[in-house]
Design an enzyme around this catalytic site. Structure first.
Site, short mmCIF file in Angstrom:
data_model
loop_
_atom_site.label_atom_id
_atom_site.label_comp_id
_atom_site.label_asym_id
_atom_site.label_seq_id
_atom_site.Cartn_x
_atom_site.Cartn_y
_atom_site.Cartn_z
N GLU A 44 -51.19 145.20 77.16
CA GLU A 44 -51.66 144.09 76.00
C GLU A 44 -53.07 143.73 76.57
O GLU A 44 -53.89 142.96 75.78
CB GLU A 44 -50.69 142.72 76.35
CG GLU A 44 -50.94 141.92 75.10
CD GLU A 44 -50.23 142.26 73.94
OE1 GLU A 44 -49.86 143.27 73.82
OE2 GLU A 44 -50.64 141.50 72.88
N HIS B 61 -54.78 149.19 72.04
CA HIS B 61 -53.55 149.86 72.40
C HIS B 61 -53.66 151.31 72.43
O HIS B 61 -53.30 152.03 73.40
CB HIS B 61 -52.33 149.63 71.79
CG HIS B 61 -51.62 148.03 72.08
ND1 HIS B 61 -51.34 147.80 73.35
CD2 HIS B 61 -51.37 147.05 71.16
CE1 HIS B 61 -50.95 146.56 73.23
NE2 HIS B 61 -50.74 146.07 72.05
N HIS C 44 -56.76 145.03 67.55
CA HIS C 44 -55.80 145.04 68.55
C HIS C 44 -54.98 146.17 68.75
O HIS C 44 -54.85 146.81 69.75
CB HIS C 44 -54.61 143.79 68.22
CG HIS C 44 -53.70 143.51 69.31
ND1 HIS C 44 -53.63 142.51 69.96
CD2 HIS C 44 -52.52 144.25 69.24
CE1 HIS C 44 -52.54 142.58 70.81
NE2 HIS C 44 -51.82 143.67 70.40
N GLU C 45 -54.61 146.92 67.73
CA GLU C 45 -53.76 148.01 67.82
C GLU C 45 -54.69 149.07 68.48
O GLU C 45 -54.15 150.10 69.08
CB GLU C 45 -52.88 148.31 66.56
CG GLU C 45 -51.99 147.29 65.98
CD GLU C 45 -50.92 146.70 66.99
OE1 GLU C 45 -50.50 147.89 67.86
OE2 GLU C 45 -50.51 145.74 67.01
ZN ZN Z 1 -50.09 144.21 71.51
#
Ligand code: ZN
Length: 506
Positions: free
Chosen positions: A297, A271, A267-268
């Site tokens: 997001e 980003h 997830h990170e």
């Molecule tokens: Zn996030």
């Protein structure tokens, strides 16, 4: 472009670059605070961060900045698209920093730091009544903030716009309304299947160093550039970019469950790829940053859920899993891992929720916020409203407020209007991925071979390289040739649930 407008524009860019340096320094101090700083450094660090924020605010809200902006705007006929967009962004930031009176900013800062303390105690004791006065105060102050920023229809619009510009209560209500009924129906069908799918394959005893190495292997393969980034440990995972060429991710591990460590770092890294994909020409420039939290997001969710919770992904990565954890995965199949990572469960805590039920948690929070800001709901009645919503959406009732309306930090920080960005991110991610698949029909085949570069490059071109040139809705339209809509997400999640839970064969 007239001489004065050109000179004013150049002067603004110089000042803006300095402002970026100050926020970069703050970002580095914050990163350090969450990763390395010893506990006793907290008080001094808070002062350093406040001082830097004060200097940055003072410089960017100075009357000269307003005058320079006016000079640009009065003679902007020959500005090209990039210059016009950069001026628009600087104007927005200037207006944001000058519209709130200093007294309100100070009152708000004092109220949030007091409320955070009370919220922690209230959550500890699972006693919402203790939190009511602080929360009421933050809501009253937020209403004053909304008045100062200005809005067209609803006070909450002004707050939504802080996180997802252009977002309005009515537009989100429409979008979430379409989503809600269908998600509820699908969730009910999946939960009916009970234990058809189990997460047990991901629950064992996992050495943390090995979890770390697995995560690094995965995000390197995704294309996260370790010459321009790093990964460290923190209690709450995040991604920050203190400066060009320096994007930092953090993660945490659970020994007994592979999911938080692995999917958290993916997830990170999603980003992080967005941050690393900004055009070099826009370093220390108003356009060299993400266009909104929702779009940010969308990048993390796309990699975490759509890519890393797909079968082709596990067809490629199962051998890596077996290399690091032979005892657990010697006899596993990609299909079994694929099923386990897509397990659905009605649960109380948003941050632990699966891909299907997660959005219902967000929709409930948005409904409560809009009822509070329109005066339909009293603060004291939040727990009852919350529990009714959970029963309605997921068929469960939180046993106490700690697992109900006291679980999130957002309201205690005065962050009303933030929650919808999570679901907007999920919707955008599916809409973007659907377009990527149309442009790149071999994606599944490529994932099976561990190739993620054509997807990453598509995102880079369509999203990352646009920086803040386009506002969020315009960006989604330019990348997908359609208005933001819940259809692609609904289609995606329905197909996946059908595959994982065998819904159509029931
Ligand atoms: Zn996030």
């Amino acid at each position: 472009m007239g001489q004065t407008a050109r000179a004013a524009y150049e002067e603004l860019l110089t000042r803006y670059a300095e402002s970026c340096d100050l926020s970069g320094a703050s970002a580095l101090l914050s990163w350090d605070q969450e990763t390395l700083m010893p506990p006793r450094g907290a008080e001094a660090r808070a002062k350093q961060l406040a001082t830097l924020a004060g200097i940055q605010h003072e410089r960017w809200s100075a009357p000269q900045v307003g005058e320079l902006l006016q000079e640009c705007e009065s003679d902007s006929g020959e500005f090209n698209d990039e210059e016009a967009a950069a001026t628009r962004e600087m104007r927005r930031e200037y207006d944001m920093s000058t519209r709130l009176p200093a007294s309100l900013v100070q009152e708000f800062a004092a109220a949030t730091s007091a409320a955070l303390q009370v919220w922690r105690e209230a959550r500890e004791a699972s006693d919402f009544t203790r939190f009511v006065p602080s929360l009421q105060k933050l809501i009253d102050l937020s209403k004053r903030k909304a008045e100062a920023y200005g809005y067209e229809e609803a006070p909450l619009d002004a707050l939504l716009d802080l996180y997802e510009r252009g977002a309005t209560t009515s537009a989100i209500r429409t979008l979430f309304g379409e989503l809600k009924g269908k998600l509820q129906a699908l969730t009910a069908r999946v939960l009916d299947k009970g234990d058809a799918v189990s997460p047990a394959l991901l629950q064992s005893d996992f050495d943390e160093d090995r979890q770390g190495e697995l995560g690094v292997d995965v995000i390197r393969q995704m294309g996260f550039n370790f010459d321009a980034g790093r990964v460290d440990l923190s209690t709450h995972p995040f991604c920050t970019t203190p400066g060009a060429g320096d994007t930092r991710l953090t993660r945490r591990f659970l020994k007994e469950d592979l999911r938080p460590g692995l999917f958290g770092v993916i997830h990170e890294a999603g980003h992080g790829l967005y941050e690393q994909g900004m055009p070099e020409k826009w370093v220390r420039h108003p356009l060299g940053t993400a266009t909104s939290l929702g779009v940010h997001e969308s990048q993390s969710r796309l990699w975490e859920n759509i890519v890393a919770r797909s079968l082709p992904f596990w067809e490629y990565f199962l051998p890596a899993l077996q290399k690091y954890f032979p005892a657990q995965y010697r006899d596993a199949t990609p299909e079994a891992v694929y099923q386990a990572v897509n397990h659905v469960e009605a649960s109380f805590i948003r941050v632990e929720a699966d891909e299907l039920t997660y959005n219902l948690h967000v929709i409930l929070r948005f409904e409560i916020e809009s009822e509070i800001f329109s005066g339909q709901l009293d603060v004291a009645d939040i727990p009852a409203r919350w529990n009714r919503g959970m029963k309605d959406f997921l068929g469960i009732t939180p046993p106490d407020d700690a697992q109900g309306c006291l679980q999130d930090i957002h309201w205690a920080m005065g962050g009303f209007g933030y929650f919808p960005t999570y679901t907007l991110g999920n919707l955008y991610s599916a809409q973007l991925f659907q377009c990527a698949q149309q442009a790149l029909p071999d994606l599944d085949h490529e994932f099976r071979q561990g190739k993620f570069d054509s997807l990453r490059e598509w995102l880079r071109t369509e999203v990352h390289q646009k920086g803040r040139m386009l506002e969020p809705v315009a960006l989604i339209k330019s990348a997908t040739k359609a208005e933001p809509t819940p259809e692609p997400f609904l289609r995606y999640v329905e197909e996946k649930m059908d595959e994982v839970y065998g819904l159509s064969t029931s």
